[in-house]
Scaffold this motif. Structure first.
Motif, PDB file in Angstrom:
ATOM      1  N   THR A 128     -60.430   9.754   9.794  1.00 31.69           N
ATOM      2  CA  THR A 128     -61.669   9.829  10.449  1.00 31.69           C
ATOM      3  C   THR A 128     -61.798  11.610  10.419  1.00 31.69           C
ATOM      4  OG1 THR A 128     -62.030   7.801  11.434  1.00 31.69           O
ATOM      5  CG2 THR A 128     -63.177   9.844  12.289  1.00 31.69           C
ATOM      6  N   TYR A 129     -60.568  12.036  10.975  1.00 34.60           N
ATOM      7  CA  TYR A 129     -60.515  13.600  10.983  1.00 34.60           C
ATOM      8  C   TYR A 129     -60.679  14.314   9.901  1.00 34.60           C
ATOM      9  CZ  TYR A 129     -58.836  18.111  12.515  1.00 34.60           C
ATOM     10  OH  TYR A 129     -58.767  19.517  12.755  1.00 34.60           O
ATOM     11  N   GLN A 130     -59.771  13.940   8.853  1.00 35.84           N
ATOM     12  CA  GLN A 130     -59.767  14.361   7.291  1.00 35.84           C
ATOM     13  C   GLN A 130     -61.326  14.385   6.968  1.00 35.84           C
ATOM     14  OE1 GLN A 130     -58.133  11.579   4.367  1.00 35.84           O
ATOM     15  NE2 GLN A 130     -57.233  13.307   3.588  1.00 35.84           N
ATOM     16  N   SER A 131     -61.853  13.152   7.164  1.00 38.60           N
ATOM     17  CA  SER A 131     -63.349  13.169   6.510  1.00 38.60           C
ATOM     18  C   SER A 131     -64.349  14.403   7.125  1.00 38.60           C
ATOM     19  CB  SER A 131     -63.959  11.889   6.771  1.00 38.60           C
ATOM     20  OG  SER A 131     -63.397  10.716   6.237  1.00 38.60           O
ATOM     21  N   ALA A 132     -63.956  14.363   8.573  1.00 41.11           N
ATOM     22  CA  ALA A 132     -64.998  15.637   9.365  1.00 41.11           C
ATOM     23  C   ALA A 132     -64.475  16.958   8.689  1.00 41.11           C
ATOM     24  CB  ALA A 132     -64.564  15.304  10.686  1.00 41.11           C
ATOM     25  N   VAL A 133     -63.119  17.175   8.503  1.00 43.84           N
ATOM     26  CA  VAL A 133     -62.715  18.771   8.082  1.00 43.84           C
ATOM     27  C   VAL A 133     -63.187  18.594   6.470  1.00 43.84           C
ATOM     28  CG1 VAL A 133     -60.525  19.605   7.275  1.00 43.84           C
ATOM     29  CG2 VAL A 133     -60.763  18.615   9.606  1.00 43.84           C
ATOM     30  N   LYS A 134     -63.273  17.541   5.760  1.00 42.58           N
ATOM     31  CA  LYS A 134     -63.555  17.864   4.411  1.00 42.58           C
ATOM     32  C   LYS A 134     -65.071  18.100   4.336  1.00 42.58           C
ATOM     33  CE  LYS A 134     -59.962  15.230   1.525  1.00 42.58           C
ATOM     34  NZ  LYS A 134     -59.982  14.157   0.823  1.00 42.58           N
ATOM     35  N   GLY A 135     -65.923  17.697   5.328  1.00 46.58           N
ATOM     36  CA  GLY A 135     -67.394  17.901   5.411  1.00 46.58           C
ATOM     37  C   GLY A 135     -67.542  19.250   5.977  1.00 46.58           C
ATOM     38  N   LEU A 136     -66.717  20.014   6.083  1.00 48.61           N
ATOM     39  CA  LEU A 136     -66.982  21.436   6.799  1.00 48.61           C
ATOM     40  C   LEU A 136     -66.480  22.489   5.370  1.00 48.61           C
ATOM     41  CD1 LEU A 136     -65.087  21.441  10.183  1.00 48.61           C
ATOM     42  CD2 LEU A 136     -67.630  21.666   9.651  1.00 48.61           C
ATOM     43  N   THR A 137     -67.609  22.467   4.534  1.00 47.24           N
ATOM     44  CA  THR A 137     -67.393  23.059   3.428  1.00 47.24           C
ATOM     45  C   THR A 137     -67.504  24.712   3.927  1.00 47.24           C
ATOM     46  OG1 THR A 137     -69.937  22.950   2.891  1.00 47.24           O
ATOM     47  CG2 THR A 137     -68.324  21.324   2.113  1.00 47.24           C
ATOM     48  N   GLU A 138     -67.468  25.450   2.459  1.00 40.81           N
ATOM     49  CA  GLU A 138     -67.591  26.808   2.783  1.00 40.81           C
ATOM     50  C   GLU A 138     -69.095  27.268   3.227  1.00 40.81           C
ATOM     51  OE1 GLU A 138     -67.648  31.069  -0.058  1.00 40.81           O
ATOM     52  OE2 GLU A 138     -66.735  29.036  -0.985  1.00 40.81           O
ATOM     53  N   ALA A 139     -69.995  26.543   2.765  1.00 42.95           N
ATOM     54  CA  ALA A 139     -71.492  26.742   3.146  1.00 42.95           C
ATOM     55  C   ALA A 139     -71.593  26.264   4.659  1.00 42.95           C
ATOM     56  CB  ALA A 139     -72.398  25.616   2.339  1.00 42.95           C
ATOM     57  N   SER A 140     -70.758  25.493   5.269  1.00 43.14           N
ATOM     58  CA  SER A 140     -71.005  25.236   6.456  1.00 43.14           C
ATOM     59  C   SER A 140     -70.809  26.568   7.484  1.00 43.14           C
ATOM     60  CB  SER A 140     -69.883  24.090   7.042  1.00 43.14           C
ATOM     61  OG  SER A 140     -70.383  22.956   6.281  1.00 43.14           O
ATOM     62  N   PHE A 141     -69.829  27.613   6.911  1.00 47.21           N
ATOM     63  CA  PHE A 141     -69.678  28.527   7.891  1.00 47.21           C
ATOM     64  C   PHE A 141     -70.289  29.775   7.165  1.00 47.21           C
ATOM     65  CE2 PHE A 141     -66.144  25.566   8.534  1.00 47.21           C
ATOM     66  CZ  PHE A 141     -66.443  25.457   9.910  1.00 47.21           C
ATOM     67  N   SER A 142     -70.903  29.685   6.130  1.00 52.64           N
ATOM     68  CA  SER A 142     -71.724  31.012   5.603  1.00 52.64           C
ATOM     69  C   SER A 142     -73.295  30.684   5.061  1.00 52.64           C
ATOM     70  CB  SER A 142     -70.877  31.371   4.355  1.00 52.64           C
ATOM     71  OG  SER A 142     -70.940  30.535   3.394  1.00 52.64           O
ATOM     72  N   SER A 143     -73.981  29.762   5.884  1.00 55.70           N
ATOM     73  CA  SER A 143     -75.234  29.406   5.552  1.00 55.70           C
ATOM     74  C   SER A 143     -76.267  30.470   5.730  1.00 55.70           C
ATOM     75  CB  SER A 143     -75.453  28.038   6.049  1.00 55.70           C
ATOM     76  OG  SER A 143     -75.439  27.932   7.677  1.00 55.70           O
ATOM     77  N   GLN A 144     -77.167  30.322   5.047  1.00 57.57           N
ATOM     78  CA  GLN A 144     -78.342  31.216   5.349  1.00 57.57           C
ATOM     79  C   GLN A 144     -79.573  30.511   5.500  1.00 57.57           C
ATOM     80  OE1 GLN A 144     -77.130  33.740   1.783  1.00 57.57           O
ATOM     81  NE2 GLN A 144     -77.691  35.272   3.175  1.00 57.57           N
ATOM     82  N   LYS A 145     -80.431  31.098   5.862  1.00 54.63           N
ATOM     83  CA  LYS A 145     -81.747  30.405   6.059  1.00 54.63           C
ATOM     84  C   LYS A 145     -82.914  31.370   5.678  1.00 54.63           C
ATOM     85  CE  LYS A 145     -82.150  31.951  11.010  1.00 54.63           C
ATOM     86  NZ  LYS A 145     -82.365  31.706  12.337  1.00 54.63           N
TER      87      LYS A 145
END
Length: 691
Positions: A59-76
């Motif tokens: 479950t933790y692995q899935s959560a970590v994989k869901g944190l893509t590069e876009a998750s931390f550099s998103s723009q709006k």
């Protein structure tokens, strides 16, 4: 196995054989079998506990994989209308950020010069391929090979590139494309002998016949800023409709030719001669259009729509014979077949149909030439005011009558049916319901056109989705900015995912001291398992390792994430917000940076999430710590079960042996009791002395 020969019964003698044997076997079982069943229970408990741990880690692995590069550099994006008035446009467009190809990472691609088909490359010759800073991979031909054989040898060597062969007018070409995108993963090739033509080193001085056909590019972000946007026209797909066709009409002869935009002309011959057959033949062709049939309640209309929007995607249809009613010229005009110069008409009739309105045309000698000619026909049509303008054109040899729908009839289908001398003027055309047009907009005063309402590659990294035309009263601005709220969401997800895992591990390893004097501590299944502590240690070390390249942000503590006394993580929202405002790119680097050298998984150039993904893949792999521990426990359980089977067999044999022995003893004791009773009776019957 021994077999009992006696019946366990207390009536057979003075002994309670059943109880004696049961007590003896129970004692043996306590000393031999109970330790094994206790041990088996312990193994099963551990296997189950490791299963729960594996589930929590997955479950933790899935959560970590869901944190893509876009998750931390998103723009709006945000759209604002500063116009004044009461009739301002609402939602004329939306903007998707980092959705187009302009920001995507691109891999390098190189191509050889043309090589004659059948060229042979010699066995023993070699080629070395180096990607970025990786070590070169050597490929040696094991036998003479064609270019396809060279391609296959390269692909089999896992050299970090994908090799292919393409063919054009200059011959066959070997194409190499890096399997990893970005400017750090460029291709360098050295080769010898017959393979030397494939050498490639742009920094070297030796000329090469290999050329770059696709430059490498790193991933980028959309260009932040504020842009003034107005929309003057939406892109549109051309749509045509035929005049009304009586249901059941058949088309006995002729062909259709359809050309859309710059595509090739599709020649269409329906398999059946009904309107449905025409529709189906068009849809099964590669004409770039879709065909449907629409009924107005009385007549059917064939509607043809281009598959792609844009001014370049106009439809041209040429119909012969019965199919001429489906003709359409992009100019909107209808042109008759050839008319010989000086042609005159003595008898016959003309019927003009514009949309659903039919008008009889009766030409007369209007120019007093002594006969009715094409000019008289043209003038008669124009005098009818039927919604078309008639004119005459000449192609250098022949004249043509040209009809152009006008005014409210400008989009109507037009047909002219001639009989008698006028039969050569018969012609028809589809009406235009929608014209093909590009979207037109202005961005910061720069005029932009787009064949689609999905406008890409105008603002770097931004796709505009147009929905409405704006007005002069509107004053729309588009703002592209860093999405600090997105980073907050991603950071909270990161913390929450770990805390959920930590809670599960804590429950599986906790030890609760007994409150009753003399009782032992109550321990959870994995309390004494060093493997679990190893996993926790690896997770914590990974989380608080240092990451290079963050311009002042190198650890989680720099953005407000830290461990608490209970082993969970806590997030300082204020510190995170400050870091996101001051160094947005540094946070993205901290979590998702990737070392170009993919073999160095523990590199300080890799971000925290990048390292965690590698660690989780390792822990949960078939050869990882969880699988190794579980497999060991299952092997021990199998040995235990085999031992239990052996003990149970031994106890069964022992029970039979005891039963036989005690039954025999019981028989003997019973016999002795009978003898004693007999002797006692006989002695009692003896005469008494002195009687």
């Amino acid at each position: 196995m021994a077999t009992s020969t006696g019946t366990i019964s207390t009536s057979a003698g003075p002994l309670d054989v059943s109880t004696l044997v049961s007590q003896l076997i129970s004692a043996e079982s306590q000393s031999q079998l109970t330790p094994l069943t206790t041990q088996a229970s312990s193994y099963n408990t551990l296997i189950s506990a490791y299963g729960n741990l594996k589930s929590a880690l997955s479950t933790y692995q899935s959560a970590v994989k869901g944190l893509t590069e876009a998750s931390f550099s998103s723009q709006k994006s945000s759209v604002n209308n500063a116009g004044t008035g009461t009739n301002l446009t609402t939602d004329p467009f939306t903007a998707d950020v980092n959705s187009d190809d302009s920001t995507k990472i691109v891999a390098q691609k190189i191509q050889s010069a043309g090589i004659a088909s059948g060229t042979t490359f010699n066995a023993g010759d070699s080629i070395a391929i180096k990607i970025g800073t990786n070590s070169p991979v050597f490929v040696t031909l094991q036998a003479n090979a064609t270019l396809s054989g060279v391609r296959d040898a390269i692909n089999a060597a896992s050299a970090g590139v994908t090799a292919s062969v393409v063919t054009d007018g200059s011959g066959d070409h070997l194409v190499l494309e890096s399997n990893t995108g970005g400017t750090a993963n460029t291709i360098k090739v050295t080769a010898n002998n017959s393979l030397s033509g494939f050498a490639y080193d742009p920094s070297g001085s030796t000329p090469s016949t290999m050329t770059q056909t696709q430059a490498p590019r790193d991933a980028t972000k959309a260009a932040s800023g504020t842009y003034s946007v107005s929309v003057s026209q939406l892109a549109q797909t051309q749509k045509l409709s035929s005049a009304g066709i009586t249901p059941g009409t058949t088309f006995e002869n002729g062909l259709l030719a359809i050309k859309t935009g710059t595509g090739s002309t599709a020649i269409i011959k329906p398999a059946t001669n009904t309107l449905q057959g025409v529709r189906d033949a068009i849809n099964s062709s590669d004409a770039g259009v879709n065909a449907t049939i629409v009924s107005d309640g009385t007549n059917d209309h064939l509607v043809i729509t281009a598959k792609d929007s844009g001014a370049a995607n106009t439809i041209k249809i040429t119909g012969t014979g019965n199919y001429s009613v489906f003709s359409f010229d992009p100019s909107g005009s209808v042109t008759s077949p050839n008319v010989a110069t000086g042609q005159t008409y003595a008898s016959g009739s003309l019927s003009l149909k514009v949309g659903d309105t039919t008008v009889a045309i009766n030409p007369t000698d209007l120019n007093n030439s002594g006969a009715i000619d094409l000019n008289d026909v043209m003038t008669s049509i124009n005098n009818a005011n039927a919604g078309v303008t008639a004119s005459i054109s000449n192609d250098g040899t022949n004249d043509h009558l040209v009809l152009t729908p006008t005014g409210s009839s400008a989009t109507s289908a037009v047909s002219l049916t001639g009989a008698g001398d006028y039969s050569g003027l018969s012609m028809g055309a589809m009406g235009q319901l929608l014209k093909a047009q590009d979207a037109k907009l202005s961005i910061d005063g720069v005029a932009v056109t787009s064949p689609s309402n999905k406008v890409e590659n105008v603002i770097s990294g931004v796709t505009l989705n147009l929905a409405k035309v704006t007005t002069s009263a509107d004053n729309f601005t588009l703002n592209i900015s860093n999405d600090t709220s997105g980073i907050t969401t991603a950071a909270n997800t990161f913390v929450s995912a770990y805390n959920t895992l930590a809670k599960t591990i804590s429950d599986l390893t906790k030890q609760t001291p007994s409150t009753t004097l003399g009782e032992s501590t109550n321990s959870s299944p994995l309390a004494s398992e060093s493997s679990v502590q190893t996993i926790l240690s690896q997770l914590r070390n990974t989380m608080f390792s240092s990451v290079d390249g963050g311009n002042g942000i190198s650890t989680l503590s720099d953005i407000g994430i830290s461990f608490q006394k209970d082993g969970t993580l806590a997030l300082d929202a204020t510190k995170l917000s400050t870091a996101a405002t001051n160094n947005f790119a540094g946070i993205a680097n901290l979590f998702s940076a990737t070392d170009p050298d993919t073999t160095n998984t523990t590199s300080s150039k890799n971000g925290i999430v990048t390292k965690l993904q590698t660690l989780m893949d390792s822990l949960l792999s078939d050869s990882g710590l969880i699988a190794t521990k579980t497999n060991g426990l299952q092997a021990s359980l199998k040995i235990n079960q085999d031992r239990q089977t052996a003990v149970q067999t031994r106890l069964s044999n022992m029970k039979d042996a005891y039963t036989n022995q005690f039954n025999q003893l019981n028989v003997t004791l019973a016999s002795m009791q009978a003898t004693q009773s007999y002797l006692t009776q006989q002695l009692a019957n003896l005469p008494k002395v002195g009687s």
